[in-house]
Design an enzyme around this catalytic site. Sequence first.
Site, mmCIF file in Angstrom:
data_model
loop_
_atom_site.group_PDB
_atom_site.id
_atom_site.type_symbol
_atom_site.label_atom_id
_atom_site.label_comp_id
_atom_site.label_asym_id
_atom_site.label_seq_id
_atom_site.Cartn_x
_atom_site.Cartn_y
_atom_site.Cartn_z
ATOM 1 N N ILE A 12 0.828 -1.205 0.000
ATOM 2 C CA ILE A 12 0.000 0.000 0.000
ATOM 3 C C ILE A 12 0.864 1.257 0.000
ATOM 4 O O ILE A 12 0.588 2.223 -0.716
ATOM 5 C CB ILE A 12 -0.949 -0.016 1.210
ATOM 6 C CG1 ILE A 12 -2.029 -1.096 1.016
ATOM 7 C CG2 ILE A 12 -1.582 1.354 1.429
ATOM 8 C CD1 ILE A 12 -2.846 -1.385 2.254
ATOM 9 N N ASP B 176 11.137 3.555 5.446
ATOM 10 C CA ASP B 176 10.855 2.140 5.664
ATOM 11 C C ASP B 176 12.012 1.473 6.393
ATOM 12 O O ASP B 176 13.177 1.894 6.258
ATOM 13 C CB ASP B 176 10.607 1.437 4.320
ATOM 14 C CG ASP B 176 9.762 0.185 4.447
ATOM 15 O OD1 ASP B 176 8.611 0.192 3.976
ATOM 16 O OD2 ASP B 176 10.254 -0.799 5.037
ATOM 17 N N ASN C 219 1.496 4.826 7.627
ATOM 18 C CA ASN C 219 1.067 3.579 7.010
ATOM 19 C C ASN C 219 1.680 2.328 7.641
ATOM 20 O O ASN C 219 1.251 1.220 7.343
ATOM 21 C CB ASN C 219 1.408 3.629 5.512
ATOM 22 C CG ASN C 219 1.044 2.355 4.788
ATOM 23 O OD1 ASN C 219 -0.109 1.926 4.788
ATOM 24 N ND2 ASN C 219 2.034 1.720 4.191
ATOM 25 N N SER D 48 -7.874 -0.156 9.851
ATOM 26 C CA SER D 48 -8.173 -1.498 9.351
ATOM 27 C C SER D 48 -9.624 -1.799 9.669
ATOM 28 O O SER D 48 -10.187 -1.296 10.654
ATOM 29 C CB SER D 48 -7.268 -2.541 10.024
ATOM 30 O OG SER D 48 -7.714 -3.858 9.728
ATOM 31 N N TYR E 120 -3.993 -6.238 17.495
ATOM 32 C CA TYR E 120 -4.063 -5.565 16.203
ATOM 33 C C TYR E 120 -5.397 -4.829 16.068
ATOM 34 O O TYR E 120 -5.431 -3.639 15.723
ATOM 35 C CB TYR E 120 -3.911 -6.582 15.077
ATOM 36 C CG TYR E 120 -3.944 -5.973 13.695
ATOM 37 C CD1 TYR E 120 -2.816 -5.349 13.169
ATOM 38 C CD2 TYR E 120 -5.096 -6.007 12.917
ATOM 39 C CE1 TYR E 120 -2.838 -4.786 11.908
ATOM 40 C CE2 TYR E 120 -5.123 -5.448 11.656
ATOM 41 C CZ TYR E 120 -3.998 -4.832 11.150
ATOM 42 O OH TYR E 120 -4.027 -4.259 9.901
ATOM 43 N N LYS F 197 -5.932 -0.712 15.939
ATOM 44 C CA LYS F 197 -6.519 -0.057 14.766
ATOM 45 C C LYS F 197 -7.804 0.684 15.112
ATOM 46 O O LYS F 197 -8.112 1.722 14.508
ATOM 47 C CB LYS F 197 -6.763 -1.090 13.668
ATOM 48 C CG LYS F 197 -5.482 -1.652 13.063
ATOM 49 C CD LYS F 197 -4.622 -0.559 12.431
ATOM 50 C CE LYS F 197 -3.425 -1.134 11.702
ATOM 51 N NZ LYS F 197 -2.629 -0.082 11.028
ATOM 52 N N ILE G 13 -6.495 -6.848 1.255
ATOM 53 C CA ILE G 13 -5.890 -6.264 0.064
ATOM 54 C C ILE G 13 -4.772 -7.188 -0.398
ATOM 55 O O ILE G 13 -3.932 -7.608 0.405
ATOM 56 C CB ILE G 13 -5.324 -4.858 0.352
ATOM 57 C CG1 ILE G 13 -6.424 -3.923 0.870
ATOM 58 C CG2 ILE G 13 -4.671 -4.277 -0.890
ATOM 59 C CD1 ILE G 13 -7.567 -3.670 -0.097
ATOM 60 N N LEU G 14 -4.745 -7.488 -1.677
ATOM 61 C CA LEU G 14 -3.757 -8.423 -2.207
ATOM 62 C C LEU G 14 -2.408 -7.742 -2.412
ATOM 63 O O LEU G 14 -1.932 -7.556 -3.532
ATOM 64 C CB LEU G 14 -4.261 -9.039 -3.513
ATOM 65 C CG LEU G 14 -5.470 -9.968 -3.378
ATOM 66 C CD1 LEU G 14 -5.794 -10.602 -4.717
ATOM 67 C CD2 LEU G 14 -5.220 -11.045 -2.333
ATOM 68 N N THR G 15 -1.791 -7.392 -1.298
ATOM 69 C CA THR G 15 -0.414 -6.927 -1.315
ATOM 70 C C THR G 15 0.486 -8.142 -1.520
ATOM 71 O O THR G 15 0.043 -9.286 -1.385
ATOM 72 C CB THR G 15 -0.063 -6.257 0.011
ATOM 73 O OG1 THR G 15 -0.207 -7.220 1.075
ATOM 74 C CG2 THR G 15 -0.981 -5.064 0.280
#
Length: 266
Positions: free
Chosen positions: A18, A37, A90, A145, A158, A162, A191-193
């Site tokens: 993302i 990162d 992010n 999320s 998690y 969120k 999401i298909l990361t």
Amino acid sequence: MKRVHGKVALITGGASGIGLSTASLLAKEGAKVVIADFNTAGAKEAAAKINEEGGEASSIFLDASKEDSIKEAVDFTVKQYGTITVLFNNVGLTNLQKDLDVVNIDLDEWDRLMNVNLKSVLLGARFAIPHMIKAGGGSIINTASMSGFTGDVIRSAYGASKAAVVNLTKYTAAQYGKDNIRCNAIAPGLILTPAAKNNLTPEVLSIFEKYNALPYHGEADDIGYTALFLASDESKFITGQTIQVEGGHYIANPTVPDFKAFSEQA
């Protein structure tokens, strides 16, 4: 059309998935981008590709668990490009082995996820907002999320972290709106990361698809385009909101697909 021309964006977790999608889209639409990162090589590669394609990007190492590292990323952005007007918080972690139900969860893991998933969002805003005020305003975007709106048999930390991001987004928006600073969040579903593709089997993906309102899964660009909209002046009257980008997975009674299948067999 340069939808974010003249803006300067810091994107945490920008080396892949993302974050990478968002960095690429913002750069294509005219923003100067800093990719922060933990994956230093990936961040450098992403920035280099953006520059090769005619955009403007830099990279910096980021450990989102460390306050000094977050401040350094903000300061680097301002030093590199003179200001910061877009912050995309992010970075996020999950751990299916340790983040369990409330009785069995590893408490050290609880603290770790709260620190990275929630405190890093607070710190990013804390360090960026003074620069945004000097610039005359800005847009903060937080990755929340759908786990922050629902319950699950595991991932208690998690989901709680969120959910807190959703509310922290509202507080930030309320506190700094008069300074022309907007703060919104995006709540992705599945999401298909690359990480999702590598870790989820076709059988698991088919279960998720069964309960989507749409007949397909989300891609990283689906979140990236939402972030682009929130970074742009097109969303100038939107603040304190969490946009759910989840293919309609959570909009219906969970029995609907089963009842539909049952009725078609009758």
